[in-house]
Design a protein around this motif. Structure first.
Motif, PDB file in Angstrom:
ATOM      1  N   ASN A  94      -6.711  -0.176 -12.663  1.00 28.77           N
ATOM      2  CA  ASN A  94      -6.550  -1.362 -11.828  1.00 28.77           C
ATOM      3  C   ASN A  94      -5.300  -2.127 -12.242  1.00 28.77           C
ATOM      4  O   ASN A  94      -5.060  -2.333 -13.433  1.00 28.77           O
ATOM      5  CB  ASN A  94      -7.776  -2.265 -11.940  1.00 28.77           C
ATOM      6  CG  ASN A  94      -9.023  -1.610 -11.388  1.00 28.77           C
ATOM      7  OD1 ASN A  94      -9.139  -1.391 -10.188  1.00 28.77           O
ATOM      8  ND2 ASN A  94      -9.966  -1.277 -12.265  1.00 28.77           N
TER       9      ASN A  94
ATOM     10  N   HIS B 112       0.837  -1.201   0.000  1.00 31.03           N
ATOM     11  CA  HIS B 112       0.000   0.000   0.000  1.00 31.03           C
ATOM     12  C   HIS B 112       0.873   1.254   0.000  1.00 31.03           C
ATOM     13  O   HIS B 112       0.630   2.200  -0.767  1.00 31.03           O
ATOM     14  CB  HIS B 112      -0.921  -0.037   1.223  1.00 31.03           C
ATOM     15  CG  HIS B 112      -1.987   1.013   1.218  1.00 31.03           C
ATOM     16  ND1 HIS B 112      -1.725   2.336   1.485  1.00 31.03           N
ATOM     17  CD2 HIS B 112      -3.324   0.928   0.972  1.00 31.03           C
ATOM     18  CE1 HIS B 112      -2.843   3.034   1.407  1.00 31.03           C
ATOM     19  NE2 HIS B 112      -3.831   2.198   1.095  1.00 31.03           N
TER      20      HIS B 112
ATOM     21  N   GLU C 191      -5.827  -5.169  -2.170  1.00 29.08           N
ATOM     22  CA  GLU C 191      -6.392  -6.393  -1.605  1.00 29.08           C
ATOM     23  C   GLU C 191      -5.968  -7.595  -2.430  1.00 29.08           C
ATOM     24  O   GLU C 191      -5.435  -7.441  -3.536  1.00 29.08           O
ATOM     25  CB  GLU C 191      -7.920  -6.309  -1.528  1.00 29.08           C
ATOM     26  CG  GLU C 191      -8.588  -5.984  -2.850  1.00 29.08           C
ATOM     27  CD  GLU C 191     -10.085  -5.796  -2.699  1.00 29.08           C
ATOM     28  OE1 GLU C 191     -10.641  -6.280  -1.700  1.00 29.08           O
ATOM     29  OE2 GLU C 191     -10.701  -5.167  -3.575  1.00 29.08           O
TER      30      GLU C 191
ATOM     31  N   ILE D  94      -6.960   3.799  -4.021  1.00 30.11           N
ATOM     32  CA  ILE D  94      -8.262   3.452  -3.452  1.00 30.11           C
ATOM     33  C   ILE D  94      -8.187   2.183  -2.612  1.00 30.11           C
ATOM     34  O   ILE D  94      -8.696   2.138  -1.492  1.00 30.11           O
ATOM     35  CB  ILE D  94      -9.323   3.297  -4.562  1.00 30.11           C
ATOM     36  CG1 ILE D  94      -9.421   4.594  -5.374  1.00 30.11           C
ATOM     37  CG2 ILE D  94     -10.675   2.936  -3.962  1.00 30.11           C
ATOM     38  CD1 ILE D  94      -9.831   5.805  -4.584  1.00 30.11           C
ATOM     39  N   SER D  95      -7.564   1.144  -3.136  1.00 31.35           N
ATOM     40  CA  SER D  95      -7.578  -0.130  -2.416  1.00 31.35           C
ATOM     41  C   SER D  95      -6.383  -0.980  -2.796  1.00 31.35           C
ATOM     42  O   SER D  95      -5.846  -0.865  -3.904  1.00 31.35           O
ATOM     43  CB  SER D  95      -8.871  -0.903  -2.716  1.00 31.35           C
ATOM     44  OG  SER D  95      -8.931  -1.252  -4.089  1.00 31.35           O
TER      45      SER D  95
END
Length: 321
Positions: free
Chosen positions: A211, A52, A82, A79-80
């Motif tokens: 992404n 991150h 995971e 944003i994310s």
């Protein structure tokens, strides 16, 4: 008289619970959590936090690079981060969209980079001289000509991505293939684990997602390097490290400033000064002059002449006191 009735499973479980002296609520079998063996092997939370932080730096660098490339103010927000299976990752992507398969030399395997159409077509318009403010939503596939126009954009993204990963490993991200449908990108097994990174790119009122999917097995191979990079080490620097830092700072520019420390004046006295007034500094002739280096007192000495120029003769090093 023997009974030929068969016991049910619940009755059998009840007998064993009574023998063990446990109640229905204390039954360990009822506390067990179901586990899906199709789920990917998990990555440690500390490593996900390091990933991150790494991509947060990548987002800031990319925002600056895209702003210069598109000549517009660009914001990139992480944003994310995971872990998903490759099937779950591909199902989360829109269709059609802009997808590229990335090689990761020297490692075997491929990463996936996807740009949403809501971001791709405004960028294409800006690269072709437009404002990028499209009044309608475009959902068609990208043509080969448009793909070639986007090559410059991908070069910038991959350059910043390589720089962001360089403290961990020198990975050469390079485009191997283009796709428009996520289902057609068969580079990984459906159940193989990937670490997904979602970023929002915003240009004015236009926003879209980017992404990135990286195989988890490659990240696990770099676990030790992640630990070495992001862990806090309190060991003292070696002589070699000190010498290297000294070589780096030797060309730095410093500002030298010789000052006579005079008296203080009030604002009222300063406003009352007129031409031909004489201000006494109350500085004895024998008192050394202070020499400041970047605003900090470093030496004491005197002002002297060297030919036709003024110079400063160092008499004492104040930093050693």
């Amino acid at each position: 008289m023997a009974s030929d009735r068969l016991l049910s499973q619940d009755e059998i479980d009840s007998v064993f619970r009574n023998l063990q002296g446990t109640t229905n609520e204390e039954d360990p079998a009822r506390k067990a959590q179901p586990y899906d063996f199709r789920r990917p092997d998990r990555i440690a939370k500390d490593q996900l936090r390091a990933i991150h932080l790494l991509h947060d730096n990548f987002a800031r660098s990319l925002a600056s690079s895209l702003s210069a490339y598109l000549r517009a103010y660009v914001m990139v927000n992480l944003i994310s981060v995971e872990q998903l299976s490759f099937l779950e990752f591909s199902q989360c992507l829109p269709a059609p969209t802009c997808i590229v398969s990335l090689s990761m030399r020297p490692f075997d395997g491929n990463a996936v980079l996807e740009l949403n159409p809501t971001m791709v077509f405004p960028i294409l318009e800006m690269l072709l001289g437009g404002s990028g403010k499209t009044p309608y939503k475009v959902t068609r596939e990208i043509t080969e000509i448009e793909q070639s126009i986007l090559d410059g954009l991908f070069r910038i993204i991959l350059h910043d991505l390589r720089e962001a990963w360089s403290p961990i490993s020198q990975i050469n991200f390079a485009i191997e293939a283009h796709e428009t449908e996520p289902q057609l990108l068969q580079i990984l097994a459906p159940n193989e684990a990937v670490v997904t990174v979602g970023m929002e790119i915003r240009i004015g009122e236009v926003a879209g997602m980017m992404n990135l999917g990286i195989p988890s097995i490659i990240i696990k191979m770099l676990r030790q390097k992640f630990d070495q990079q992001w862990s806090v080490r309190k060991s003292e620097s070696t002589e070699e490290e000190q010498a290297r830092i000294l070589r780096l700072i030797k060309p730095a520019q410093l500002k030298f400033d010789a000052r006579l420390q005079g008296p203080s004046l009030t604002v009222e006295q300063m406003l009352g000064l007129q031409p031909d007034d004489v201000v006494e500094f109350d500085f004895p002739v024998n008192r050394p002059v202070n020499l400041l280096v970047n605003g900090a007192l470093k030496f004491n000495g005197r002002i002297v002449n060297t030919g036709r120029k003024r110079a400063f003769h160092i008499m004492a090093d104040q930093s050693e006191e």
